[in-house]
Design a protein around this motif. Structure first.
Motif, PDB file in Angstrom:
ATOM      1  N   ASP A 111       2.807  27.338  22.405  1.00 24.02           N
ATOM      2  CA  ASP A 111       2.836  26.021  23.057  1.00 24.02           C
ATOM      3  C   ASP A 111       3.339  24.918  22.127  1.00 24.02           C
ATOM      4  N   TYR A 112       4.339  25.234  21.314  1.00 21.42           N
ATOM      5  CA  TYR A 112       4.873  24.231  20.390  1.00 21.42           C
ATOM      6  C   TYR A 112       5.701  23.199  21.152  1.00 21.42           C
ATOM      7  N   ARG A 113       5.544  21.930  20.774  1.00 19.11           N
ATOM      8  CA  ARG A 113       6.344  20.852  21.358  1.00 19.11           C
ATOM      9  C   ARG A 113       6.489  19.732  20.325  1.00 19.11           C
ATOM     10  N   ARG A 114       7.722  19.257  20.192  1.00 18.85           N
ATOM     11  CA  ARG A 114       8.036  18.137  19.301  1.00 18.85           C
ATOM     12  C   ARG A 114       8.763  17.096  20.137  1.00 18.85           C
ATOM     13  N   GLU A 115       8.296  15.845  20.107  1.00 16.18           N
ATOM     14  CA  GLU A 115       8.886  14.857  21.002  1.00 16.18           C
ATOM     15  C   GLU A 115       8.926  13.475  20.371  1.00 16.18           C
ATOM     16  N   LEU A 116       9.828  12.658  20.906  1.00 13.60           N
ATOM     17  CA  LEU A 116       9.909  11.241  20.579  1.00 13.60           C
ATOM     18  C   LEU A 116       9.836  10.465  21.880  1.00 13.60           C
ATOM     19  N   ASP A 117       8.794   9.670  22.031  1.00 14.91           N
ATOM     20  CA  ASP A 117       8.624   8.819  23.205  1.00 14.91           C
ATOM     21  C   ASP A 117       9.344   7.503  22.920  1.00 14.91           C
ATOM     22  N   VAL A 118      10.530   7.352  23.490  1.00 15.96           N
ATOM     23  CA  VAL A 118      11.365   6.186  23.228  1.00 15.96           C
ATOM     24  C   VAL A 118      10.740   4.916  23.800  1.00 15.96           C
ATOM     25  N   SER A 119       9.947   5.036  24.851  1.00 14.83           N
ATOM     26  CA  SER A 119       9.341   3.853  25.464  1.00 14.83           C
ATOM     27  C   SER A 119       8.217   3.274  24.616  1.00 14.83           C
ATOM     28  N   GLN A 120       7.626   4.092  23.730  1.00 13.92           N
ATOM     29  CA  GLN A 120       6.535   3.629  22.876  1.00 13.92           C
ATOM     30  C   GLN A 120       6.870   3.664  21.387  1.00 13.92           C
ATOM     31  N   ALA A 121       8.001   4.285  21.029  1.00 18.07           N
ATOM     32  CA  ALA A 121       8.365   4.474  19.622  1.00 18.07           C
ATOM     33  C   ALA A 121       7.292   5.279  18.893  1.00 18.07           C
ATOM     34  N   VAL A 122       6.850   6.359  19.529  1.00 14.16           N
ATOM     35  CA  VAL A 122       5.839   7.248  18.962  1.00 14.16           C
ATOM     36  C   VAL A 122       6.371   8.678  19.022  1.00 14.16           C
ATOM     37  N   ALA A 123       6.302   9.387  17.904  1.00 16.08           N
ATOM     38  CA  ALA A 123       6.675  10.800  17.861  1.00 16.08           C
ATOM     39  C   ALA A 123       5.411  11.650  17.853  1.00 16.08           C
ATOM     40  N   ARG A 124       5.530  12.865  18.379  1.00 17.78           N
ATOM     41  CA  ARG A 124       4.375  13.765  18.430  1.00 17.78           C
ATOM     42  C   ARG A 124       4.811  15.190  18.133  1.00 17.78           C
ATOM     43  N   THR A 125       3.916  15.930  17.496  1.00 17.88           N
ATOM     44  CA  THR A 125       4.060  17.373  17.318  1.00 17.88           C
ATOM     45  C   THR A 125       2.755  18.012  17.759  1.00 17.88           C
ATOM     46  N   SER A 126       2.838  19.030  18.599  1.00 16.30           N
ATOM     47  CA  SER A 126       1.616  19.706  19.040  1.00 16.30           C
ATOM     48  C   SER A 126       1.880  21.199  19.159  1.00 16.30           C
ATOM     49  N   TYR A 127       0.837  21.988  18.935  1.00 19.12           N
ATOM     50  CA  TYR A 127       0.939  23.440  19.039  1.00 19.12           C
ATOM     51  C   TYR A 127      -0.472  24.021  19.022  1.00 19.12           C
ATOM     52  N   VAL A 128      -0.564  25.265  19.435  1.00 17.00           N
ATOM     53  CA  VAL A 128      -1.831  25.997  19.389  1.00 17.00           C
ATOM     54  C   VAL A 128      -1.700  27.087  18.341  1.00 17.00           C
ATOM     55  N   GLN A 129      -2.684  27.138  17.446  1.00 15.80           N
ATOM     56  CA  GLN A 129      -2.679  28.145  16.385  1.00 15.80           C
ATOM     57  C   GLN A 129      -4.088  28.702  16.228  1.00 15.80           C
ATOM     58  N   SER A 130      -4.204  30.005  16.357  1.00 19.73           N
ATOM     59  CA  SER A 130      -5.503  30.683  16.255  1.00 19.73           C
ATOM     60  C   SER A 130      -6.534  30.060  17.192  1.00 19.73           C
ATOM     61  N   GLY A 131      -6.093  29.730  18.395  1.00 20.01           N
ATOM     62  CA  GLY A 131      -6.993  29.204  19.408  1.00 20.01           C
ATOM     63  C   GLY A 131      -7.310  27.732  19.290  1.00 20.01           C
ATOM     64  N   VAL A 132      -6.753  27.043  18.299  1.00 20.87           N
ATOM     65  CA  VAL A 132      -7.011  25.616  18.092  1.00 20.87           C
ATOM     66  C   VAL A 132      -5.745  24.831  18.406  1.00 20.87           C
ATOM     67  N   LYS A 133      -5.884  23.758  19.194  1.00 21.33           N
ATOM     68  CA  LYS A 133      -4.741  22.898  19.467  1.00 21.33           C
ATOM     69  C   LYS A 133      -4.687  21.786  18.428  1.00 21.33           C
TER      70      LYS A 133
END
Length: 627
Positions: free
Chosen positions: A325-347
């Motif tokens: 469930d890896y995702r890397r994004e840039l929210d242009v409307s807020q100028a906020v970047a995010r990285t998220s993923y699940v590893q060993s059952g932890v998000k």
């Protein structure tokens, strides 16, 4: 492939289609109705971390810039501060230049281009930094590095390292960023029995800047200049049966260096009998070895300064296991970047932004289970004069000094965490089993204005972090988003929607057509607006050739201000797209250039008023360059 690295191909495919009159009509209607249109989701997103710098997500607050890679086991955040440049306040104008202008014009009128350029270079172009002292310093340095016997220079006792050849973008692209000086490279080839007693040709392509090339310790050729293809005759007497060694001493005085090869169909790195075709030869291995003999050549004369990277923040995580469930994004409307993923059952989730109110880069680390965040945060820098040290129990510092200039910079990284343990040493910040953490990075330089480089960056970064100290992460984020949206929210554009919007941005670009994904055109417009807000805010410098982002000590064209077109292009859409406030740095820049340009108008043209030629830098050099 990211939005940034694919933008050229996207534009080439989009613009021909948009030349149809109906697209102009649609865009005009959208512009007129922009304030009443509903804003589309404005996110660039990817299903994998950035592989290269151009794939990373850009953040900026007009002064601090960052490129976020979004790695899992290691996060990499490369950062810039807009005022970290080479150079210094100095005279840029050549005294008495105006008296040569009539003669230069006459030579041009007579069609004597070369003579006109030579005269202009000597008497009309601006002053180069270090030009008066360089000749003597270079001669002394050359004498020193050339005095080492080749047998000693190629001995196995040196710390030889592997290097893949060629390096078309200089050895900097192979990890030797910022390296100038004397470097030895060597490889071997086996002499075919049929070639014994024959003279050979050794082809090495192009080399930057000067080479002294040896075969088995015998000098077979030397040349200078990137435009010259090195092909040297190897006399039969210099060869021996079996294995032969090729050694090259490369002298690189500035910018990119090394064996850069040449783009052509026939083999480039090859040895073959004289009179034969290169295709009949023995290719040289691409695996060479090198060692750095001297990395301190005299500073090369330069017309203008170059924008510099500041440093890199590395976060080395202790967590392990398969990632989903890896995702890397840039929210242009807020100028906020995010990285998220699940590893060993932890998000795990990270959020990043460059805050103008806090004057800091902010990174917030979260996990959906307590005590799961453990990492080591450390600074790196390409600058040879860089020092990392502990400030206090929650703060690590990086201090840098540019090599060719007077500016120095200081960055503080402060951490606040819930739960677990925080330890700060002279090299890193370690977090052990924390629930969540916020990292705030501030950076500043000694630049005061284009005539003054005596600022106190330590004081500035302490003040910046002092303003945000004790504030909750959500408070910092809310203030950042509100401040950003004051500039960003006054414009909207809607060209329609399609299922393509559900795809990662890199896939949307590969599949793009205006009819199939009109929303990507809207995102393209808004992303451009985002980049201008990120790189040009009131009170700061205007956006340079790369906005506010630069990873290299020797960036293309110095990443400065090319004023015959590129600087203007940065601001073409600003007022049309609701970003008039972002032009404030440009207006201030023009005012300062007008002040500096009065002396240039007098020295070069004996004229009143002011003049600015086709390039300038942070020190507002307005004299002509590059005859």
């Amino acid at each position: 492939m990211s939005f940034e690295s694919s933008i050229r191909g996207f534009a080439e495919s989009a613009l021909p289609a948009m030349s149809h009159p109906r697209y102009y009509l649609v865009l005009l209607c959208c512009l007129l109705a922009s304030r009443c249109l509903a804003q589309q989701p404005l996110k660039l997103w990817y299903a994998q971390p950035a592989a290269t710098w151009t794939d990373a997500l850009p953040l900026g607050n007009g002064r601090l810039g960052a490129m976020v890679f979004g790695g899992v086991s290691q996060e990499h955040i490369q950062f810039n501060e807009a005022t970290l440049w080479t150079g210094r306040p100095r005279p840029y104008n050549r005294p008495g230049a105006a008296q040569y202008l009539p003669q230069i014009r006459q030579l041009l009128a007579e069609g004597k281009q070369a003579e006109a350029e030579a005269l202009a270079e000597q008497h009309f172009m601006g002053l180069k930094d270090h030009e008066e002292s360089y000749a003597a310093a270079q001669a002394a340095w050359l004498q020193r590095v050339r005095a080492v016997p080749v047998a000693q220079a190629t001995a196995a006792t040196h710390a030889w390292q592997p290097l893949a050849i060629p390096t078309p973008n200089g050895w900097e692209s192979a990890g030797l960023e910022g390296l100038d000086g004397a470097v030895w490279l060597k490889t071997t080839f086996d002499l075919p029995t049929a070639w014994v007693g024959k003279d050979l040709t050794l082809s090495l392509g192009r080399i930057r800047d000067v080479d002294f090339t040896y075969v088995n310790g015998q000098l077979i050729g030397t040349d200078e200049g990137i435009s010259k293809k090195r092909r040297y005759r190897v006399p039969a007497a210099a060869l021996r049966p079996g294995r032969n060694e090729v050694a090259v001493q490369v002298l690189n005085f500035y910018d990119k260096g090394g064996l850069i090869g040449v783009k052509e169909k026939q083999p480039v790195f090859v040895v073959y009998p004289e009179g034969s075709a290169p295709e009949t030869g023995v290719p040289l291995s691409s695996s060479w070895q090198y060692w750095v003999q001297d990395a301190e050549p005299p500073l090369s004369p330069s017309y203008q300064a170059s924008y510099q990277p500041f440093g890199d923040l590395r976060l080395d995580f202790s967590s392990a296991g398969a990632v989903t469930d890896y995702r890397r994004e840039l929210d242009v409307s807020q100028a906020v970047a995010r990285t998220s993923y699940v590893q060993s059952g932890v998000k795990f989730t990270r959020e990043y932004f460059a805050s103008a109110p806090a004057q800091a880069l902010v990174c917030h680390l979260m996990a959906d289970s307590k005590g799961k965040i453990s990492l080591k945060a450390r600074f790196q820098s390409l600058h040879a004069q860089a020092k990392i040290y502990r400030v206090d129990d929650h703060t690590l510092a990086l201090a840098v000094q540019v090599r060719d200039g007077v500016l120095r910079g200081v960055s503080y990284l402060r951490v606040s965490a819930k739960g677990g343990k925080v330890t700060v040493t002279d090299t890193q910040i370690q977090l052990e089993n924390v629930d969540e953490a916020t990292l705030c990075l501030a950076a500043a330089t000694s630049f005061e204005n284009y005539q003054d480089a005596t600022g106190q960056p330590e004081k500035l970064v302490a003040q910046a972090l002092g303003r945000s100290q004790g504030q909750a992460y959500e408070t910092l984020k809310t203030a950042h988003v509100a401040d950003y949206q004051k500039l960003f929210q006054d414009f909207a554009i809607d060209l329609g929607h399609s299922p393509q919007e559900q795809l990662p941005t890199d896939q949307r670009i590969l599949k793009f057509s205006p009819a199939a994904d009109p929303a990507l055109l809207a995102l393209y417009v808004q992303y451009g607006r985002y980049l201008l807000v990120a790189s040009s805010r009131a009170g700061g410098l205007p956006a340079n050739l790369q906005g506010i982002w630069n990873e290299a000590l020797t960036p293309s064209w110095g990443s400065k201000y090319t004023t015959n077109i590129n600087l203007e292009m940065n601001y073409w859409p600003a007022e049309v797209l609701g970003l008039a406030a972002c032009t404030a740095p440009l207006v201030q820049f023009i005012d300062e250039a007008a002040q500096a340009g009065q002396a240039t108008a007098k020295s070069n043209y004996d004229a009143p008023g002011w003049v600015l030629h086709h390039n300038t830098d942070i020190w507002r050099g307005t004299a002509p360059i590059n005859a």
